[in-house]
Design a protein around this motif. Structure first.
Motif, PDB file in Angstrom:
ATOM      1  N   MET A   1      41.318 144.145 -67.820  1.00  0.00           N
ATOM      2  CA  MET A   1      40.948 143.774 -69.284  1.00  0.00           C
ATOM      3  C   MET A   1      42.148 143.125 -69.858  1.00  0.00           C
ATOM      4  SD  MET A   1      39.642 146.280 -72.349  1.00  0.00           S
ATOM      5  CE  MET A   1      39.278 145.825 -73.980  1.00  0.00           C
ATOM      6  N   ASP A   2      42.100 142.164 -70.674  1.00  0.00           N
ATOM      7  CA  ASP A   2      42.990 141.407 -71.385  1.00  0.00           C
ATOM      8  C   ASP A   2      43.516 142.060 -72.446  1.00  0.00           C
ATOM      9  OD1 ASP A   2      44.553 139.231 -72.244  1.00  0.00           O
ATOM     10  OD2 ASP A   2      43.169 137.812 -72.527  1.00  0.00           O
ATOM     11  N   SER A   3      44.878 142.395 -72.520  1.00  0.00           N
ATOM     12  CA  SER A   3      45.448 142.979 -73.646  1.00  0.00           C
ATOM     13  C   SER A   3      46.077 142.221 -74.709  1.00  0.00           C
ATOM     14  CB  SER A   3      46.501 144.059 -73.009  1.00  0.00           C
ATOM     15  OG  SER A   3      47.369 143.438 -72.453  1.00  0.00           O
ATOM     16  N   ASN A   4      45.797 141.009 -74.505  1.00  0.00           N
ATOM     17  CA  ASN A   4      46.471 140.003 -75.193  1.00  0.00           C
ATOM     18  C   ASN A   4      45.642 140.044 -76.474  1.00  0.00           C
ATOM     19  OD1 ASN A   4      48.804 138.928 -74.045  1.00  0.00           O
ATOM     20  ND2 ASN A   4      47.290 137.797 -72.575  1.00  0.00           N
ATOM     21  N   ILE A   5      46.089 139.536 -77.922  1.00  0.00           N
ATOM     22  CA  ILE A   5      45.411 139.211 -78.848  1.00  0.00           C
ATOM     23  C   ILE A   5      44.933 137.954 -78.583  1.00  0.00           C
ATOM     24  CG2 ILE A   5      45.347 138.835 -81.495  1.00  0.00           C
ATOM     25  CD1 ILE A   5      48.011 140.861 -81.545  1.00  0.00           C
ATOM     26  N   ARG A   6      43.459 137.684 -78.640  1.00  0.00           N
ATOM     27  CA  ARG A   6      42.959 136.550 -78.402  1.00  0.00           C
ATOM     28  C   ARG A   6      42.697 135.694 -79.758  1.00  0.00           C
ATOM     29  NH1 ARG A   6      38.096 137.824 -77.681  1.00  0.00           N
ATOM     30  NH2 ARG A   6      37.425 136.097 -76.328  1.00  0.00           N
ATOM     31  N   ILE A   7      43.155 134.440 -80.031  1.00  0.00           N
ATOM     32  CA  ILE A   7      43.213 133.761 -81.138  1.00  0.00           C
ATOM     33  C   ILE A   7      42.516 132.392 -80.818  1.00  0.00           C
ATOM     34  CG2 ILE A   7      44.798 132.518 -82.694  1.00  0.00           C
ATOM     35  CD1 ILE A   7      47.050 134.366 -81.568  1.00  0.00           C
ATOM     36  N   LEU A   8      41.477 132.245 -82.025  1.00  0.00           N
ATOM     37  CA  LEU A   8      40.926 131.104 -82.032  1.00  0.00           C
ATOM     38  C   LEU A   8      41.605 130.138 -83.279  1.00  0.00           C
ATOM     39  CD1 LEU A   8      38.573 129.013 -81.900  1.00  0.00           C
ATOM     40  CD2 LEU A   8      37.323 130.421 -83.911  1.00  0.00           C
ATOM     41  N   ILE A   9      42.049 128.787 -82.975  1.00  0.00           N
ATOM     42  CA  ILE A   9      42.627 128.018 -84.086  1.00  0.00           C
ATOM     43  C   ILE A   9      41.756 126.995 -84.569  1.00  0.00           C
ATOM     44  CG2 ILE A   9      44.597 126.170 -84.284  1.00  0.00           C
ATOM     45  CD1 ILE A   9      45.891 127.791 -81.891  1.00  0.00           C
ATOM     46  N   VAL A  10      41.532 126.817 -85.908  1.00  0.00           N
ATOM     47  CA  VAL A  10      40.739 125.957 -86.662  1.00  0.00           C
ATOM     48  C   VAL A  10      41.622 125.039 -87.527  1.00  0.00           C
ATOM     49  CG1 VAL A  10      38.663 125.758 -88.049  1.00  0.00           C
ATOM     50  CG2 VAL A  10      38.786 127.422 -86.330  1.00  0.00           C
ATOM     51  N   ASP A  11      41.748 123.845 -87.197  1.00  0.00           N
ATOM     52  CA  ASP A  11      42.481 122.944 -88.095  1.00  0.00           C
ATOM     53  C   ASP A  11      41.885 121.484 -87.863  1.00  0.00           C
ATOM     54  OD1 ASP A  11      44.679 121.277 -88.834  1.00  0.00           O
ATOM     55  OD2 ASP A  11      45.430 123.297 -89.449  1.00  0.00           O
ATOM     56  N   GLU A  12      41.784 120.665 -88.837  1.00  0.00           N
ATOM     57  CA  GLU A  12      41.253 119.369 -88.958  1.00  0.00           C
ATOM     58  C   GLU A  12      42.223 118.411 -88.102  1.00  0.00           C
ATOM     59  OE1 GLU A  12      38.343 116.935 -91.708  1.00  0.00           O
ATOM     60  OE2 GLU A  12      40.580 117.255 -92.671  1.00  0.00           O
ATOM     61  N   HIS A  13      43.509 118.960 -88.190  1.00  0.00           N
ATOM     62  CA  HIS A  13      44.621 117.870 -87.692  1.00  0.00           C
ATOM     63  C   HIS A  13      44.904 118.340 -86.223  1.00  0.00           C
ATOM     64  CE1 HIS A  13      45.183 117.860 -92.068  1.00  0.00           C
ATOM     65  NE2 HIS A  13      45.251 116.606 -91.896  1.00  0.00           N
ATOM     66  N   THR A  14      44.859 116.964 -85.284  1.00  0.00           N
ATOM     67  CA  THR A  14      45.154 117.382 -83.893  1.00  0.00           C
ATOM     68  C   THR A  14      46.519 117.936 -83.805  1.00  0.00           C
ATOM     69  OG1 THR A  14      43.524 115.656 -83.431  1.00  0.00           O
ATOM     70  CG2 THR A  14      44.874 116.132 -81.863  1.00  0.00           C
ATOM     71  N   VAL A  15      47.452 117.376 -84.293  1.00  0.00           N
ATOM     72  CA  VAL A  15      48.777 117.807 -84.120  1.00  0.00           C
ATOM     73  C   VAL A  15      49.137 119.234 -84.312  1.00  0.00           C
ATOM     74  CG1 VAL A  15      51.311 117.392 -84.853  1.00  0.00           C
ATOM     75  CG2 VAL A  15      49.729 115.205 -84.434  1.00  0.00           C
ATOM     76  N   MET A  16      48.478 119.750 -85.298  1.00  0.00           N
ATOM     77  CA  MET A  16      48.708 121.105 -85.795  1.00  0.00           C
ATOM     78  C   MET A  16      47.826 121.788 -84.715  1.00  0.00           C
ATOM     79  SD  MET A  16      49.866 122.921 -87.979  1.00  0.00           S
ATOM     80  CE  MET A  16      49.993 124.532 -88.543  1.00  0.00           C
ATOM     81  N   ARG A  17      46.686 121.383 -84.191  1.00  0.00           N
ATOM     82  CA  ARG A  17      46.187 122.399 -83.363  1.00  0.00           C
ATOM     83  C   ARG A  17      47.013 122.522 -81.961  1.00  0.00           C
ATOM     84  NH1 ARG A  17      41.671 119.189 -84.627  1.00  0.00           N
ATOM     85  NH2 ARG A  17      41.530 118.268 -82.429  1.00  0.00           N
ATOM     86  N   CYS A  18      47.593 121.181 -81.385  1.00  0.00           N
ATOM     87  CA  CYS A  18      48.091 121.145 -80.342  1.00  0.00           C
ATOM     88  C   CYS A  18      49.503 122.022 -80.472  1.00  0.00           C
ATOM     89  CB  CYS A  18      48.231 119.601 -80.096  1.00  0.00           C
ATOM     90  SG  CYS A  18      46.960 118.602 -79.606  1.00  0.00           S
ATOM     91  N   SER A  19      50.010 121.973 -81.659  1.00  0.00           N
ATOM     92  CA  SER A  19      51.231 122.599 -81.866  1.00  0.00           C
ATOM     93  C   SER A  19      51.176 124.031 -81.787  1.00  0.00           C
ATOM     94  CB  SER A  19      51.888 122.257 -82.968  1.00  0.00           C
ATOM     95  OG  SER A  19      52.139 120.849 -83.209  1.00  0.00           O
ATOM     96  N   LEU A  20      50.218 124.578 -82.433  1.00  0.00           N
ATOM     97  CA  LEU A  20      49.668 126.094 -82.234  1.00  0.00           C
ATOM     98  C   LEU A  20      49.268 126.353 -80.709  1.00  0.00           C
ATOM     99  CD1 LEU A  20      48.048 126.314 -85.659  1.00  0.00           C
ATOM    100  CD2 LEU A  20      50.126 127.666 -85.116  1.00  0.00           C
ATOM    101  N   MET A  21      48.485 125.691 -80.308  1.00  0.00           N
ATOM    102  CA  MET A  21      47.871 125.934 -78.834  1.00  0.00           C
ATOM    103  C   MET A  21      49.230 126.259 -77.867  1.00  0.00           C
ATOM    104  SD  MET A  21      44.525 126.353 -78.571  1.00  0.00           S
ATOM    105  CE  MET A  21      44.077 126.027 -77.045  1.00  0.00           C
ATOM    106  N   ALA A  22      50.218 125.037 -78.078  1.00  0.00           N
ATOM    107  CA  ALA A  22      51.480 125.254 -77.029  1.00  0.00           C
ATOM    108  C   ALA A  22      52.273 126.444 -77.556  1.00  0.00           C
ATOM    109  CB  ALA A  22      52.026 124.029 -77.438  1.00  0.00           C
ATOM    110  N   SER A  28      54.309 136.333 -76.009  1.00  0.00           N
ATOM    111  CA  SER A  28      53.798 137.558 -75.140  1.00  0.00           C
ATOM    112  C   SER A  28      53.088 138.103 -76.238  1.00  0.00           C
ATOM    113  CB  SER A  28      55.146 138.368 -74.944  1.00  0.00           C
ATOM    114  OG  SER A  28      54.726 139.430 -74.300  1.00  0.00           O
ATOM    115  N   GLY A  29      51.727 138.597 -75.635  1.00  0.00           N
ATOM    116  CA  GLY A  29      51.107 139.472 -76.256  1.00  0.00           C
ATOM    117  C   GLY A  29      49.999 138.798 -77.055  1.00  0.00           C
ATOM    118  N   MET A  30      49.915 137.274 -77.047  1.00  0.00           N
ATOM    119  CA  MET A  30      48.933 136.451 -77.612  1.00  0.00           C
ATOM    120  C   MET A  30      48.273 135.635 -76.762  1.00  0.00           C
ATOM    121  SD  MET A  30      50.232 136.498 -81.429  1.00  0.00           S
ATOM    122  CE  MET A  30      51.027 137.943 -82.510  1.00  0.00           C
ATOM    123  N   LYS A  31      47.275 135.026 -76.995  1.00  0.00           N
ATOM    124  CA  LYS A  31      46.763 133.994 -76.224  1.00  0.00           C
ATOM    125  C   LYS A  31      45.682 133.087 -77.002  1.00  0.00           C
ATOM    126  CE  LYS A  31      43.899 133.352 -71.947  1.00  0.00           C
ATOM    127  NZ  LYS A  31      43.316 133.939 -70.833  1.00  0.00           N
TER     128      LYS A  31
END
Length: 208
Positions: A1-22, A28-31
Protein backbone atom coordinates in the motif's frame (compact mmCIF):
# COMPACT_ATOMS: atom_id res chain seq x y z
CA UNK A 1 0.00 0.00 0.00
CA UNK A 2 1.32 3.46 -0.95
CA UNK A 3 2.10 5.41 2.24
CA UNK A 4 2.84 8.63 0.37
CA UNK A 5 0.46 11.59 0.49
CA UNK A 6 -1.00 11.50 -3.01
CA UNK A 7 -1.29 15.00 -4.49
CA UNK A 8 -3.26 16.41 -7.43
CA UNK A 9 -1.88 19.67 -8.84
CA UNK A 10 -4.32 22.06 -10.52
CA UNK A 11 -2.92 25.23 -12.11
CA UNK A 12 -3.55 27.07 -15.36
CA UNK A 13 0.14 27.82 -15.87
CA UNK A 14 2.29 25.05 -17.34
CA UNK A 15 5.49 26.25 -15.67
CA UNK A 16 3.86 26.16 -12.23
CA UNK A 17 2.49 22.66 -12.76
CA UNK A 18 5.81 21.35 -14.03
CA UNK A 19 7.71 22.96 -11.15
CA UNK A 20 5.43 21.40 -8.55
CA UNK A 21 5.48 18.00 -10.23
CA UNK A 22 9.29 18.07 -10.20
CA UNK A 23 9.38 19.33 -6.60
CA UNK A 24 7.30 16.46 -5.24
CA UNK A 25 9.26 13.92 -7.25
CA UNK A 26 12.10 14.28 -4.77
CA UNK A 27 10.08 14.88 -1.59
CA UNK A 28 9.93 11.93 0.78
CA UNK A 29 6.44 10.97 1.91
CA UNK A 30 4.62 12.80 -0.89
CA UNK A 31 3.81 11.96 -4.48
CA UNK A 32 2.26 14.11 -7.22
CA UNK A 33 -0.03 11.67 -9.01
CA UNK A 34 -1.57 13.96 -11.65
CA UNK A 35 -1.90 17.50 -12.94
CA UNK A 36 -4.81 19.47 -14.36
CA UNK A 37 -4.84 22.81 -16.18
CA UNK A 38 -8.40 23.91 -15.41
CA UNK A 39 -11.36 23.31 -13.15
CA UNK A 40 -13.07 20.80 -15.44
CA UNK A 41 -9.95 18.64 -15.63
CA UNK A 42 -9.57 18.99 -11.86
CA UNK A 43 -13.03 17.53 -11.22
CA UNK A 44 -12.41 14.69 -13.69
CA UNK A 45 -8.98 13.88 -12.22
CA UNK A 46 -10.28 13.96 -8.67
CA UNK A 47 -13.17 11.67 -9.55
CA UNK A 48 -10.81 9.17 -11.22
CA UNK A 49 -7.94 9.25 -8.72
CA UNK A 50 -9.37 10.58 -5.43
CA UNK A 51 -6.07 12.13 -4.23
CA UNK A 52 -5.29 12.69 -0.57
CA UNK A 53 -4.66 16.42 -1.06
CA UNK A 54 -5.35 18.73 -4.00
CA UNK A 55 -3.46 21.96 -4.67
CA UNK A 56 -5.93 24.20 -6.49
CA UNK A 57 -5.32 27.47 -8.32
CA UNK A 58 -8.09 30.02 -7.85
CA UNK A 59 -8.76 31.70 -11.19
CA UNK A 60 -8.70 29.56 -14.31
CA UNK A 61 -10.33 29.71 -17.73
CA UNK A 62 -13.77 28.16 -17.73
CA UNK A 63 -14.49 26.55 -14.38
CA UNK A 64 -12.83 28.49 -11.55
CA UNK A 65 -11.07 27.00 -8.56
CA UNK A 66 -13.98 27.86 -6.27
CA UNK A 67 -16.45 26.22 -8.66
CA UNK A 68 -14.25 23.14 -8.98
CA UNK A 69 -13.92 22.81 -5.20
CA UNK A 70 -17.68 23.13 -4.82
CA UNK A 71 -18.31 20.40 -7.39
CA UNK A 72 -15.68 18.08 -5.93
CA UNK A 73 -16.98 18.43 -2.39
CA UNK A 74 -20.56 17.83 -3.48
CA UNK A 75 -19.46 14.41 -4.69
CA UNK A 76 -16.65 13.85 -2.18
CA UNK A 77 -17.50 15.73 1.06
CA UNK A 78 -14.23 14.75 2.72
CA UNK A 79 -12.04 16.08 -0.10
CA UNK A 80 -8.99 17.95 1.20
CA UNK A 81 -8.13 20.96 -0.95
CA UNK A 82 -5.54 23.69 -0.47
CA UNK A 83 -5.85 26.81 -2.60
CA UNK A 84 -2.45 27.87 -3.94
CA UNK A 85 -2.88 31.16 -5.76
CA UNK A 86 -1.54 34.62 -6.54
CA UNK A 87 -4.79 36.30 -5.47
CA UNK A 88 -4.95 37.66 -1.93
CA UNK A 89 -8.20 39.65 -1.95
CA UNK A 90 -10.34 39.17 1.15
CA UNK A 91 -13.31 38.15 -0.99
CA UNK A 92 -11.16 35.60 -2.87
CA UNK A 93 -10.11 34.08 0.44
CA UNK A 94 -13.65 34.07 1.82
CA UNK A 95 -15.14 32.40 -1.25
CA UNK A 96 -12.40 29.78 -1.38
CA UNK A 97 -12.77 28.75 2.24
CA UNK A 98 -16.57 28.90 2.05
CA UNK A 99 -16.42 26.48 -0.90
CA UNK A 100 -14.63 24.00 1.34
CA UNK A 101 -10.89 24.57 0.94
CA UNK A 102 -8.94 23.54 4.05
CA UNK A 103 -5.99 25.82 3.36
CA UNK A 104 -5.16 29.02 1.51
CA UNK A 105 -1.60 29.78 0.41
CA UNK A 106 -0.20 32.66 -1.60
CA UNK A 107 2.37 31.76 -4.23
CA UNK A 108 4.46 34.85 -3.59
CA UNK A 109 4.67 34.31 0.18
CA UNK A 110 4.81 30.54 0.58
CA UNK A 111 8.15 28.83 1.10
CA UNK A 112 8.75 25.20 0.14
CA UNK A 113 8.79 24.21 3.80
CA UNK A 114 5.49 25.98 4.48
CA UNK A 115 3.87 24.27 1.49
CA UNK A 116 4.95 20.87 2.81
CA UNK A 117 3.72 21.69 6.30
CA UNK A 118 0.36 22.85 4.96
CA UNK A 119 -0.05 19.61 3.02
CA UNK A 120 0.78 17.52 6.08
CA UNK A 121 -1.63 19.41 8.32
CA UNK A 122 -4.50 19.33 5.85
CA UNK A 123 -3.87 15.64 5.22
CA UNK A 124 -4.21 15.10 8.98
CA UNK A 125 -7.61 16.78 8.94
CA UNK A 126 -6.53 20.22 10.12
CA UNK A 127 -6.84 23.61 8.44
CA UNK A 128 -3.90 25.73 7.36
CA UNK A 129 -4.49 29.49 7.25
CA UNK A 130 -1.35 31.67 7.40
CA UNK A 131 -1.51 34.73 9.66
CA UNK A 132 -1.55 37.18 6.76
CA UNK A 133 -4.40 35.33 5.06
CA UNK A 134 -6.33 35.22 8.33
CA UNK A 135 -5.89 38.97 8.75
CA UNK A 136 -7.27 39.58 5.24
CA UNK A 137 -10.26 37.41 6.04
CA UNK A 138 -10.87 39.35 9.25
CA UNK A 139 -10.80 42.62 7.29
CA UNK A 140 -13.77 41.43 5.26
CA UNK A 141 -15.98 41.82 8.33
CA UNK A 142 -15.53 45.60 8.10
CA UNK A 143 -17.11 45.75 4.65
CA UNK A 144 -20.72 45.34 3.59
CA UNK A 145 -21.28 42.61 1.02
CA UNK A 146 -22.37 43.61 -2.48
CA UNK A 147 -25.51 41.96 -3.80
CA UNK A 148 -25.31 39.90 -6.97
CA UNK A 149 -27.07 42.68 -8.89
CA UNK A 150 -24.61 45.25 -7.57
CA UNK A 151 -21.78 43.00 -8.74
CA UNK A 152 -23.42 42.81 -12.18
CA UNK A 153 -23.54 46.61 -12.34
CA UNK A 154 -19.94 46.96 -11.22
CA UNK A 155 -18.69 44.46 -13.79
CA UNK A 156 -20.29 46.55 -16.52
CA UNK A 157 -18.79 49.72 -15.06
CA UNK A 158 -15.40 47.98 -15.18
CA UNK A 159 -15.98 47.35 -18.90
CA UNK A 160 -16.50 51.05 -19.49
CA UNK A 161 -20.30 51.04 -19.85
CA UNK A 162 -22.24 54.19 -18.96
CA UNK A 163 -25.48 54.17 -16.98
CA UNK A 164 -27.68 53.94 -20.06
CA UNK A 165 -25.76 50.97 -21.44
CA UNK A 166 -25.80 49.25 -18.05
CA UNK A 167 -29.56 49.76 -17.78
CA UNK A 168 -30.09 48.28 -21.25
CA UNK A 169 -27.81 45.31 -20.56
CA UNK A 170 -29.55 44.45 -17.28
CA UNK A 171 -33.04 45.41 -18.42
CA UNK A 172 -33.51 47.95 -15.64
CA UNK A 173 -34.08 51.72 -15.64
CA UNK A 174 -31.25 54.26 -15.32
CA UNK A 175 -32.59 55.39 -11.96
CA UNK A 176 -32.11 51.88 -10.62
CA UNK A 177 -28.57 51.84 -11.97
CA UNK A 178 -27.81 55.10 -10.15
CA UNK A 179 -29.29 53.65 -6.96
CA UNK A 180 -27.10 50.56 -7.25
CA UNK A 181 -24.03 52.70 -7.89
CA UNK A 182 -24.71 54.78 -4.78
CA UNK A 183 -24.94 51.60 -2.73
CA UNK A 184 -21.74 50.27 -4.30
CA UNK A 185 -19.80 53.44 -3.51
CA UNK A 186 -21.05 53.38 0.07
CA UNK A 187 -20.31 49.71 0.67
CA UNK A 188 -16.84 49.86 -0.88
CA UNK A 189 -16.06 53.19 0.79
CA UNK A 190 -15.16 54.58 -2.64
CA UNK A 191 -15.31 58.19 -3.84
CA UNK A 192 -16.12 57.42 -7.47
CA UNK A 193 -16.76 54.67 -10.01
CA UNK A 194 -13.10 54.18 -10.85
CA UNK A 195 -12.09 53.74 -7.23
CA UNK A 196 -14.97 51.31 -6.72
CA UNK A 197 -13.79 49.17 -9.62
CA UNK A 198 -10.17 49.20 -8.45
CA UNK A 199 -11.21 48.25 -4.91
CA UNK A 200 -13.50 45.46 -6.12
CA UNK A 201 -10.80 44.01 -8.40
CA UNK A 202 -8.19 44.15 -5.65
CA UNK A 203 -10.46 42.44 -3.14
CA UNK A 204 -11.57 39.80 -5.61
CA UNK A 205 -15.22 40.85 -5.59
CA UNK A 206 -15.25 41.00 -9.39
CA UNK A 207 -12.86 39.95 -12.11
CA UNK A 208 -12.51 40.99 -15.74
Amino acid sequence: MDSNIRILIVDEHTVMRCSLMAFFKYESGMKAIAEACNGIEAVECFRALQPDVTLMDLRMTGLSGVEAITMIRQEFPNAKVIILTAYDGDEDIYRGLRAGAKGYLLKKDTSCNELLEAIRQVHEGKKYIPIGVGAKLADRIEYSTLSERECDVLRLVARGRNNRAIAAALNICEGTVKSHLNQILSKLQADDRTQAVVTALKRGIISI
